[in-house]
Design a protein around this motif. Structure first.
Motif, PDB file in Angstrom:
ATOM      1  N   ASN A 102      42.780  46.103   7.579  1.00  0.00           N
ATOM      2  CA  ASN A 102      43.994  46.355   8.342  1.00  0.00           C
ATOM      3  C   ASN A 102      43.780  46.031   9.814  1.00  0.00           C
ATOM      4  O   ASN A 102      42.711  46.264  10.370  1.00  0.00           O
ATOM      5  CB  ASN A 102      44.402  47.832   8.222  1.00  0.00           C
ATOM      6  CG  ASN A 102      45.132  48.100   6.926  1.00  0.00           C
ATOM      7  OD1 ASN A 102      45.699  47.200   6.321  1.00  0.00           O
ATOM      8  ND2 ASN A 102      45.111  49.341   6.494  1.00  0.00           N
ATOM      9  N   ASN A 114      39.795  46.270  11.270  1.00  0.00           N
ATOM     10  CA  ASN A 114      38.986  47.315  10.648  1.00  0.00           C
ATOM     11  C   ASN A 114      38.442  46.814   9.316  1.00  0.00           C
ATOM     12  O   ASN A 114      39.220  46.441   8.431  1.00  0.00           O
ATOM     13  CB  ASN A 114      39.829  48.565  10.380  1.00  0.00           C
ATOM     14  CG  ASN A 114      40.529  49.077  11.624  1.00  0.00           C
ATOM     15  OD1 ASN A 114      39.961  49.822  12.394  1.00  0.00           O
ATOM     16  ND2 ASN A 114      41.780  48.639  11.826  1.00  0.00           N
ATOM     17  N   CYS A 115      37.123  46.813   9.146  1.00  0.00           N
ATOM     18  CA  CYS A 115      36.584  46.402   7.848  1.00  0.00           C
ATOM     19  C   CYS A 115      37.110  47.359   6.773  1.00  0.00           C
ATOM     20  O   CYS A 115      37.028  48.578   6.936  1.00  0.00           O
ATOM     21  CB  CYS A 115      35.047  46.422   7.868  1.00  0.00           C
ATOM     22  SG  CYS A 115      34.367  45.882   6.277  1.00  0.00           S
ATOM     23  N   PRO A 116      37.647  46.817   5.689  1.00  0.00           N
ATOM     24  CA  PRO A 116      38.250  47.698   4.679  1.00  0.00           C
ATOM     25  C   PRO A 116      37.230  48.591   3.971  1.00  0.00           C
ATOM     26  O   PRO A 116      37.602  49.645   3.465  1.00  0.00           O
ATOM     27  CB  PRO A 116      38.901  46.718   3.690  1.00  0.00           C
ATOM     28  CG  PRO A 116      38.157  45.441   3.867  1.00  0.00           C
ATOM     29  CD  PRO A 116      37.757  45.403   5.319  1.00  0.00           C
ATOM     30  N   TRP A 117      35.946  48.179   3.950  1.00  0.00           N
ATOM     31  CA  TRP A 117      34.948  48.992   3.242  1.00  0.00           C
ATOM     32  C   TRP A 117      34.663  50.302   3.962  1.00  0.00           C
ATOM     33  O   TRP A 117      34.676  51.363   3.366  1.00  0.00           O
ATOM     34  CB  TRP A 117      33.643  48.197   3.085  1.00  0.00           C
ATOM     35  CG  TRP A 117      33.634  47.277   1.900  1.00  0.00           C
ATOM     36  CD1 TRP A 117      34.709  46.910   1.133  1.00  0.00           C
ATOM     37  CD2 TRP A 117      32.496  46.612   1.348  1.00  0.00           C
ATOM     38  NE1 TRP A 117      34.303  46.052   0.148  1.00  0.00           N
ATOM     39  CE2 TRP A 117      32.951  45.854   0.256  1.00  0.00           C
ATOM     40  CE3 TRP A 117      31.154  46.569   1.687  1.00  0.00           C
ATOM     41  CZ2 TRP A 117      32.099  45.073  -0.525  1.00  0.00           C
ATOM     42  CZ3 TRP A 117      30.287  45.790   0.920  1.00  0.00           C
ATOM     43  CH2 TRP A 117      30.769  45.051  -0.184  1.00  0.00           C
ATOM     44  N   HIS A 118      34.366  50.235   5.254  1.00  0.00           N
ATOM     45  CA  HIS A 118      33.946  51.449   5.966  1.00  0.00           C
ATOM     46  C   HIS A 118      34.602  51.613   7.326  1.00  0.00           C
ATOM     47  O   HIS A 118      34.196  52.459   8.111  1.00  0.00           O
ATOM     48  CB  HIS A 118      32.433  51.450   6.170  1.00  0.00           C
ATOM     49  CG  HIS A 118      31.645  51.352   4.898  1.00  0.00           C
ATOM     50  ND1 HIS A 118      31.087  50.189   4.458  1.00  0.00           N
ATOM     51  CD2 HIS A 118      31.355  52.282   3.955  1.00  0.00           C
ATOM     52  CE1 HIS A 118      30.469  50.396   3.299  1.00  0.00           C
ATOM     53  NE2 HIS A 118      30.617  51.645   2.964  1.00  0.00           N
ATOM     54  N   GLY A 119      35.582  50.791   7.634  1.00  0.00           N
ATOM     55  CA  GLY A 119      36.329  51.002   8.864  1.00  0.00           C
ATOM     56  C   GLY A 119      35.633  50.579  10.150  1.00  0.00           C
ATOM     57  O   GLY A 119      36.065  50.971  11.222  1.00  0.00           O
ATOM     58  N   TRP A 120      34.567  49.798  10.064  1.00  0.00           N
ATOM     59  CA  TRP A 120      33.963  49.308  11.324  1.00  0.00           C
ATOM     60  C   TRP A 120      35.031  48.547  12.106  1.00  0.00           C
ATOM     61  O   TRP A 120      35.713  47.678  11.556  1.00  0.00           O
ATOM     62  CB  TRP A 120      32.759  48.400  11.033  1.00  0.00           C
ATOM     63  CG  TRP A 120      31.469  49.145  10.878  1.00  0.00           C
ATOM     64  CD1 TRP A 120      31.291  50.337  10.225  1.00  0.00           C
ATOM     65  CD2 TRP A 120      30.192  48.769  11.392  1.00  0.00           C
ATOM     66  NE1 TRP A 120      29.971  50.713  10.297  1.00  0.00           N
ATOM     67  CE2 TRP A 120      29.262  49.769  11.006  1.00  0.00           C
ATOM     68  CE3 TRP A 120      29.721  47.679  12.123  1.00  0.00           C
ATOM     69  CZ2 TRP A 120      27.911  49.712  11.333  1.00  0.00           C
ATOM     70  CZ3 TRP A 120      28.365  47.616  12.452  1.00  0.00           C
ATOM     71  CH2 TRP A 120      27.476  48.633  12.066  1.00  0.00           C
TER      72      TRP A 120
END
Lengths: 122, 358
Positions: free
Chosen positions: A54, A82-88
């Protein structure tokens, strides 16, 4: 260095993205208010598909030592990936990671040429 | 150092057991496996039928909300994309936070039956841990006797955030005895969602979930480990293996060495022990997830070495928001461990901990 036509300008509207595969690399091409950016679809954290995440804003805080208050600012709307896996969180305009000073998304040159979007891949 | 692609290939070529895979089961789905009046509790309350802490796991949409709602979800993501050869499933963490003992007991068998019916019966390479309602240790023992002959059920999933008294209390001996009788080894797993019941100060005092979640699993596992050691649970049940999931590994050296020190002084309060706490703990197994992210990678290497290649296992915790890809652990193993030790961590220890033939 090889150049690839990846889309026409009207195929990536402002706020939108496409993900293409070129020379075995998945690359996300983003239109941020008319500026194009291209990043490898690979998170420095655990290799998640960052470019599929997102796009949001983020919260910054500032401590005012004079009045002892923390001022919160929800900012950079549309500029945080935002990386979808962990939100980085990554700044879409630069590729820089917000939580790790030494981390930046691998990026590629992307430009508009006579209605086409051209990606350069090394 | 090996490249990312070389390491991915190395993972594909290695047998990997994932010791912590969660199913995403809706109240309506588990209701199909339980009887009235509990079925209506799950489908007809008008409110959410299960207690929730209400915290926002997914950061207002910044993190994708993944679920496991079918055996295909497990197979496609974990077995295919993550190179997992043997996923060990668990059906629910919700049981200890239920104040109604009879509902918890009914849901225990409901969740277990759902896992067997919808997942284990569908894929031979899946394994499962049986959930137990610790509120009623007698019923938990009956459940383990009921499931003892299920080949793909390899252990007991004890949600360790919430059980009262702590899990080394003699009240649970009947449950551990049934587990030992049925060759079902024990896995403890904390929970951020139940943490508010066990350590209510956290939800009263912290404003951000990052504070709660950083502490939740480790605090519960520290309490569980302390209770087991001091009450002599591994002495009472020498044929059981004990595993700890989802608290990372940083807390383990601290607990080993603190318990050693306390035991040296206060041995008389732990009279069942026949050796040092550390020696018991070194016979336990610990899953790596969520693997710590030290600014200097060598510090994580040192922690891994302290826990040791005979005790460490891999887990993803998929589909939860802080899951680990196998690479997150293997980057600490592949360049330092020989093949034998790396294989122990990625599959051998889990096979031993749960008696799995790979």
């Amino acid at each position: 260095m090889s150049k690839h036509r990846v889309a026409s300008v009207d195929e990536i509207e402002p706020g939108e993205r496409i993900i293409v595969e070129i020379e075995g690399k998945e690359i996300g091409i983003f239109n941020i208010e008319g500026e194009y950016r291209a990043y490898l679809n690979w998170c420095a954290h655990q290799a998640g598909p960052t470019c599929e995440g997102n796009v949001t804003g983020t919260t910054q805080g500032e401590y005012n030592k004079n009045d002892g208050k923390v001022e919160l600012d929800y900012c950079k709307q549309g500029e945080i990936l935002n990386c979808p896996w962990h939100g980085w969180e990554y700044d879409l305009t630069s590729g820089e990671c917000l939580s790790r000073q030494d981390v930046i998304l691998p990026q590629y040159k992307v430009e508009e040429n006579e209605g086409d979007i051209i990606l350069s891949v090394a | 150092m090996a490249s990312q692609q070389q390491r991915s290939k190395a993972l594909e070529d290695t047998t990997i057991v994932d010791t912590d895979v969660h199913l995403s089961v809706s109240p309506e789905e588990v209701a199909k496996y339980i009887d009235e009046p509990y079925k209506s509790h799950m489908t007809n309350t008008g409110y959410s039928p299960l207690p929730s802490s209400g915290w926002d796991r997914n950061l207002r949409g910044k993190i994708e909300h993944y679920t496991v709602e079918s055996p295909e979800d497990v197979d496609e993501v974990l077995c295919n994309d993550f190179s997992i050869d043997c996923p060990i499933l668990n059906p629910t963490s919700v049981l200890p936070r239920l104040p109604q003992t009879d509902l918890a007991a009914e849901l225990m068998s409901g969740y277990n039956d759902l896992m067997i019916d919808q997942y284990l019966d569908e894929y031979d390479h899946f394994r499962g841990l049986a959930a137990v309602a610790t509120q009623d240790p007698e019923k938990a023992a009956e459940e383990l006797d009921r499931l003892g002959n299920e080949d793909q059920i390899v252990g007991v999933y004890i949600a360790s955030t919430g059980p009262n008294p702590p899990l080394g209390d003699s009240e649970y001996d009947v449950m551990y005895q049934a587990a030992e009788d049925n060759d079902l080894d024990i896995a403890y797993h904390g929970s951020g969602g139940a943490f508010m019941f066990e350590f209510p100060r956290q939800n009263q005092s912290f404003e951000k979930f990052i504070e709660v979640h950083t502490m939740a699993h480790t605090w519960s596992q520290m309490m569980t480990l302390s209770s087991l050691i001091i009450n002599g649970t591994p002495v009472k049940f020498p044929d059981l293996n004990f595993s700890f999931l989802e608290a990372g590994i940083g807390w383990i050296p601290m607990m080993m060495f603190r318990l050693n020190k306390e035991y040296s002084i206060r041995r008389s309060e732990a009279p069942l022990l026949e050796k040092s706490p550390e020696e018991y703990i070194r016979e336990f197994y610990f899953a790596s997830q969520p693997i710590g992210e030290a600014n200097h990678s060598k510090h994580m290497d040192q922690l891994i070495d302290m826990v040791g290649a005979d005790s460490l296992m891999f887990a993803t915790d998929y589909p939860h928001w802080d899951f680990d890809h196998p690479e997150a652990l293997d980057k600490h193993l592949s360049h330092r461990y020989d093949v034998e030790d790396r294989n122990k961590v990625l599959h051998g220890n889990a096979a031993e901990a749960f008696g799995i033939s790979l």
